[in-house]
Write an enzyme that holds these catalytic residues in place. Sequence first.
Site, PDB file in Angstrom:
ATOM      1  N   HIS A  50     -26.179-106.074 -56.752  1.00  0.00           N
ATOM      2  CA  HIS A  50     -25.551-106.682 -55.568  1.00  0.00           C
ATOM      3  C   HIS A  50     -26.591-106.952 -54.465  1.00  0.00           C
ATOM      4  CE1 HIS A  50     -22.088-105.465 -57.890  1.00  0.00           C
ATOM      5  NE2 HIS A  50     -22.544-104.228 -57.877  1.00  0.00           N
ATOM      6  N   GLU A  87     -22.329 -99.830 -51.885  1.00  0.00           N
ATOM      7  CA  GLU A  87     -23.092 -99.662 -53.130  1.00  0.00           C
ATOM      8  C   GLU A  87     -24.420-100.419 -53.044  1.00  0.00           C
ATOM      9  OE1 GLU A  87     -21.382-101.497 -56.580  1.00  0.00           O
ATOM     10  OE2 GLU A  87     -23.149-101.014 -57.775  1.00  0.00           O
ATOM     11  N   HIS A 142     -26.813 -99.192 -60.239  1.00  0.00           N
ATOM     12  CA  HIS A 142     -25.493 -99.394 -59.631  1.00  0.00           C
ATOM     13  C   HIS A 142     -24.840 -98.046 -59.354  1.00  0.00           C
ATOM     14  CE1 HIS A 142     -24.705-103.793 -60.473  1.00  0.00           C
ATOM     15  NE2 HIS A 142     -25.789-103.583 -61.213  1.00  0.00           N
ATOM     16  N   GLU A 219     -24.675 -96.526 -63.871  1.00  0.00           N
ATOM     17  CA  GLU A 219     -23.718 -96.277 -62.793  1.00  0.00           C
ATOM     18  C   GLU A 219     -23.981 -94.838 -62.376  1.00  0.00           C
ATOM     19  OE1 GLU A 219     -21.808 -98.509 -61.528  1.00  0.00           O
ATOM     20  OE2 GLU A 219     -21.071 -99.901 -63.050  1.00  0.00           O
TER      21      GLU A 219
HETATM   22 ZN   LIG Z   1     -22.360-102.493 -59.071  1.00  0.00          ZN
END
Ligand SMILES: [Zn+2]
Length: 255
Positions: A50, A87, A142, A219
């Site tokens: 992102h 995030e 992430h 993640e």
């Molecule tokens: Zn993400």
Amino acid sequence: MTRRNYVRRILLAAVAVLAVVAWAASSGRAAANESAKPLAGIIVGIDPGHDGGNFDDPSYINRLIWNGREWETCDTTGTETDGGYTEAQFNFNVATFLRADLQRDGARVVMTRTSNTGVGPCVNTRAQIINRAHANVAIDIHADGGPASGRGFTVLEPVADGPNDRVIGSSRRFGGDVRAAFLRMTTMPVSTYDGADGIAYRDDLAGLNLTTVPKVLVECGNMRNATDAALLTSVTFQKEIARALAAAIVAFLRR
Ligand SMILES: [Zn+2]
């Protein structure tokens, strides 16, 4: 030539030879120091998922790109904690700490974005940046937006689809190294709600579908879980994750 001039010439020649010998010895030592670093000559790709500016430009991030199997949006905003810590910021912080660790170890690092105030790039472009750099290994960083009751990290691994065929085996070995380093060097448990024992296979992500270098997506925890969020927003913990990822990269490359 007088005898005095002859002696002078001999002395000057001797000084020149000594200078060259001293220079060669010192540059040899410098080269030895450089190659003694564990990641000397290695290129590592880091993709901090992102971007901080994605929130402000929906028309850019909502356009469709081909992810190797299907059309998906260029990017998303990513998730955030209940307290509003994004995030994108977490990913960027971990990436920056990881870059410093890797550079200290002698690696050249290629990042897909170098600030947290921009928009994009799209996920297919991120894959291309790392492919074109011919990275020896790469990591997509992430944090998840899972169910509030769920905790833990998941390593997402690619599924063969053509472009990534030659890096499936190596990516899975690297994924095992990332999982092991997380368990050994951080207090984050394996996910209680995603994948199996901290590993999930994904065929819907451009970063994994399009990669031609060994890569996994991690993640790092669940931003929607209060316990995980307290860890993920801590700079101390972000540095801990970066150290674990650096150790995983060194372990993978040593094999
Ligand atoms: Zn993400």
